[in-house]
Design a protein around this motif. Structure first.
Motif, mmCIF file in Angstrom:
data_model
loop_
_atom_site.group_PDB
_atom_site.id
_atom_site.type_symbol
_atom_site.label_atom_id
_atom_site.label_comp_id
_atom_site.label_asym_id
_atom_site.label_seq_id
_atom_site.Cartn_x
_atom_site.Cartn_y
_atom_site.Cartn_z
ATOM 1 N N LEU A 33 31.119 7.499 -30.892
ATOM 2 C CA LEU A 33 30.243 8.276 -30.016
ATOM 3 C C LEU A 33 30.216 9.739 -30.432
ATOM 4 O O LEU A 33 31.242 10.296 -30.812
ATOM 5 C CB LEU A 33 30.740 8.213 -28.573
ATOM 6 C CG LEU A 33 30.293 7.068 -27.713
ATOM 7 C CD1 LEU A 33 30.911 7.185 -26.330
ATOM 8 C CD2 LEU A 33 28.810 6.987 -27.599
ATOM 9 N N ASP A 34 29.051 10.344 -30.336
ATOM 10 C CA ASP A 34 28.918 11.784 -30.527
ATOM 11 C C ASP A 34 29.411 12.442 -29.237
ATOM 12 O O ASP A 34 28.787 12.323 -28.191
ATOM 13 C CB ASP A 34 27.455 12.138 -30.803
ATOM 14 C CG ASP A 34 27.262 13.601 -31.110
ATOM 15 O OD1 ASP A 34 28.113 14.431 -30.710
ATOM 16 O OD2 ASP A 34 26.240 13.937 -31.729
ATOM 17 N N LYS A 35 30.553 13.101 -29.298
ATOM 18 C CA LYS A 35 31.202 13.662 -28.096
ATOM 19 C C LYS A 35 30.321 14.707 -27.418
ATOM 20 O O LYS A 35 30.270 14.777 -26.201
ATOM 21 C CB LYS A 35 32.557 14.275 -28.452
ATOM 22 C CG LYS A 35 33.533 13.300 -29.032
ATOM 23 C CD LYS A 35 33.944 12.272 -28.014
ATOM 24 C CE LYS A 35 34.998 11.361 -28.640
ATOM 25 N NZ LYS A 35 35.222 10.167 -27.867
ATOM 26 N N ASP A 36 29.619 15.506 -28.207
ATOM 27 C CA ASP A 36 28.758 16.542 -27.650
ATOM 28 C C ASP A 36 27.629 15.926 -26.821
ATOM 29 O O ASP A 36 27.390 16.331 -25.687
ATOM 30 C CB ASP A 36 28.177 17.401 -28.786
ATOM 31 C CG ASP A 36 27.361 18.560 -28.276
ATOM 32 O OD1 ASP A 36 27.769 19.200 -27.281
ATOM 33 O OD2 ASP A 36 26.301 18.841 -28.886
ATOM 34 N N ILE A 37 26.976 14.923 -27.370
ATOM 35 C CA ILE A 37 25.884 14.266 -26.646
ATOM 36 C C ILE A 37 26.434 13.529 -25.430
ATOM 37 O O ILE A 37 25.812 13.541 -24.361
ATOM 38 C CB ILE A 37 25.102 13.315 -27.571
ATOM 39 C CG1 ILE A 37 24.356 14.122 -28.639
ATOM 40 C CG2 ILE A 37 24.123 12.459 -26.789
ATOM 41 C CD1 ILE A 37 23.639 13.280 -29.663
ATOM 42 N N ALA A 38 27.604 12.902 -25.562
ATOM 43 C CA ALA A 38 28.204 12.189 -24.432
ATOM 44 C C ALA A 38 28.507 13.142 -23.281
ATOM 45 O O ALA A 38 28.224 12.835 -22.112
ATOM 46 C CB ALA A 38 29.465 11.461 -24.870
ATOM 47 N N GLU A 39 29.064 14.313 -23.585
ATOM 48 C CA GLU A 39 29.359 15.300 -22.540
ATOM 49 C C GLU A 39 28.075 15.802 -21.883
ATOM 50 O O GLU A 39 28.016 15.969 -20.658
ATOM 51 C CB GLU A 39 30.147 16.469 -23.124
ATOM 52 C CG GLU A 39 31.567 16.122 -23.478
ATOM 53 C CD GLU A 39 32.289 17.245 -24.197
ATOM 54 O OE1 GLU A 39 31.734 18.379 -24.286
ATOM 55 O OE2 GLU A 39 33.405 17.002 -24.679
ATOM 56 N N VAL A 161 23.835 7.586 -24.787
ATOM 57 C CA VAL A 161 23.947 8.282 -26.073
ATOM 58 C C VAL A 161 23.068 7.604 -27.117
ATOM 59 O O VAL A 161 22.404 8.279 -27.914
ATOM 60 C CB VAL A 161 25.427 8.363 -26.520
ATOM 61 C CG1 VAL A 161 25.547 8.807 -27.965
ATOM 62 C CG2 VAL A 161 26.204 9.302 -25.611
ATOM 63 N N ALA A 162 23.024 6.276 -27.110
ATOM 64 C CA ALA A 162 22.175 5.554 -28.073
ATOM 65 C C ALA A 162 20.703 5.898 -27.849
ATOM 66 O O ALA A 162 19.954 6.093 -28.819
ATOM 67 C CB ALA A 162 22.402 4.050 -27.944
ATOM 68 N N CYS A 163 20.280 5.985 -26.595
ATOM 69 C CA CYS A 163 18.881 6.345 -26.300
ATOM 70 C C CYS A 163 18.580 7.773 -26.746
ATOM 71 O O CYS A 163 17.509 8.045 -27.297
ATOM 72 C CB CYS A 163 18.584 6.178 -24.812
ATOM 73 S SG CYS A 163 18.488 4.474 -24.259
ATOM 74 N N VAL A 164 19.515 8.697 -26.500
ATOM 75 C CA VAL A 164 19.327 10.090 -26.925
ATOM 76 C C VAL A 164 19.211 10.161 -28.438
ATOM 77 O O VAL A 164 18.305 10.823 -28.970
ATOM 78 C CB VAL A 164 20.489 10.982 -26.422
ATOM 79 C CG1 VAL A 164 20.450 12.347 -27.081
ATOM 80 C CG2 VAL A 164 20.459 11.116 -24.913
ATOM 81 N N GLU A 165 20.113 9.488 -29.147
ATOM 82 C CA GLU A 165 20.074 9.517 -30.606
ATOM 83 C C GLU A 165 18.792 8.899 -31.146
ATOM 84 O O GLU A 165 18.219 9.398 -32.118
ATOM 85 C CB GLU A 165 21.306 8.804 -31.173
ATOM 86 C CG GLU A 165 22.588 9.590 -30.967
ATOM 87 C CD GLU A 165 23.837 8.831 -31.366
ATOM 88 O OE1 GLU A 165 23.776 7.587 -31.514
ATOM 89 O OE2 GLU A 165 24.888 9.479 -31.507
ATOM 90 N N GLU A 166 18.324 7.824 -30.501
ATOM 91 C CA GLU A 166 17.066 7.201 -30.923
ATOM 92 C C GLU A 166 15.896 8.166 -30.744
ATOM 93 O O GLU A 166 15.058 8.309 -31.631
ATOM 94 C CB GLU A 166 16.829 5.933 -30.093
ATOM 95 C CG GLU A 166 15.551 5.210 -30.404
ATOM 96 C CD GLU A 166 15.335 4.000 -29.507
ATOM 97 O OE1 GLU A 166 14.170 3.580 -29.377
ATOM 98 O OE2 GLU A 166 16.313 3.474 -28.942
#
Length: 188
Positions: A33-39, A161-166
């Motif tokens: 997981l990208d910690k920044d995006i998760a936070e 996070v997957a939706c954000v990255e997409e």
């Protein structure tokens, strides 16, 4: 080895090494997981949950407790939804909030206004759409409510996070293509 040969070899009991490697691929090796995006996603989701908490009864809770109490469905809710194919009120709450949080994170990361639109009917069929201007960044179909209802915080965060990255990846690809060819080349 040719895919058709792999298939026929598997039928005859002789499996090529690369074919067996494809068969035994498991989901246990999940992407980091990208910690920044998760936070950012947790913060946005908690902000949306705070707007639903009109009297501030849950304001003193930690973000994890807020998500657990106000967002996650209980295993009983999940079983009830699975059994009678009806969408519980928790799912009707989860769908728009999750995609609004995703849209907020994409906005924050890209600096572009992102809208979210989601709908789900009583049987769990619907769609979620995240878009910016004329660009559709994320489009998810909901079939029988899947992947909702979420019962664990980790699954919510991974899906968000997957939706954000997409969405960010598609926005980057769109910007790259329009920089080379302009928007006229992308018209249908």
């Amino acid at each position: 080895m040719d895919p058709i040969a792999n298939e026929s070899a598997a039928l005859m009991g002789r499996v090529a090494p690369e074919a067996s490697a494809l068969k035994h691929r498991s989901r246990t090796t999940e992407k980091e997981l990208d910690k920044d995006i998760a936070e950012m996603f947790i913060r946005r989701l908690c902000q949306l949950l705070d707007t639903e908490d009109f009297f501030g009864r849950q304001a003193s809770l930690s973000p994890q407790k807020k998500i657990e109490r106000l967002f996650l469905a209980s295993p009983e809710d999940k079983n009830k939804s699975d059994f009678n194919c009806a969408v519980s009120p928790k799912v009707r709450l989860q769908v728009p909030l999750l995609f609004q949080a995703v849209a907020g994170v994409i906005e924050e990361k890209s600096g572009v206004l992102v809208q979210s639109s989601s709908e789900i009917n009583g049987e769990g069929f619907g769609r979620a759409l995240l878009y910016s201007d004329r660009i559709i960044l994320v489009l998810k179909s909901l079939r029988a409510g899947f992947p909702f209802p979420f019962t664990s915080e980790e699954k919510v965060i991974r899906y968000g996070v997957a939706c954000v990255e997409e969405g960010l990846a598609f926005m980057d690809k769109f910007n790259e293509m329009t920089a080379l060819y302009g928007t006229d080349g992308l018209e249908g």
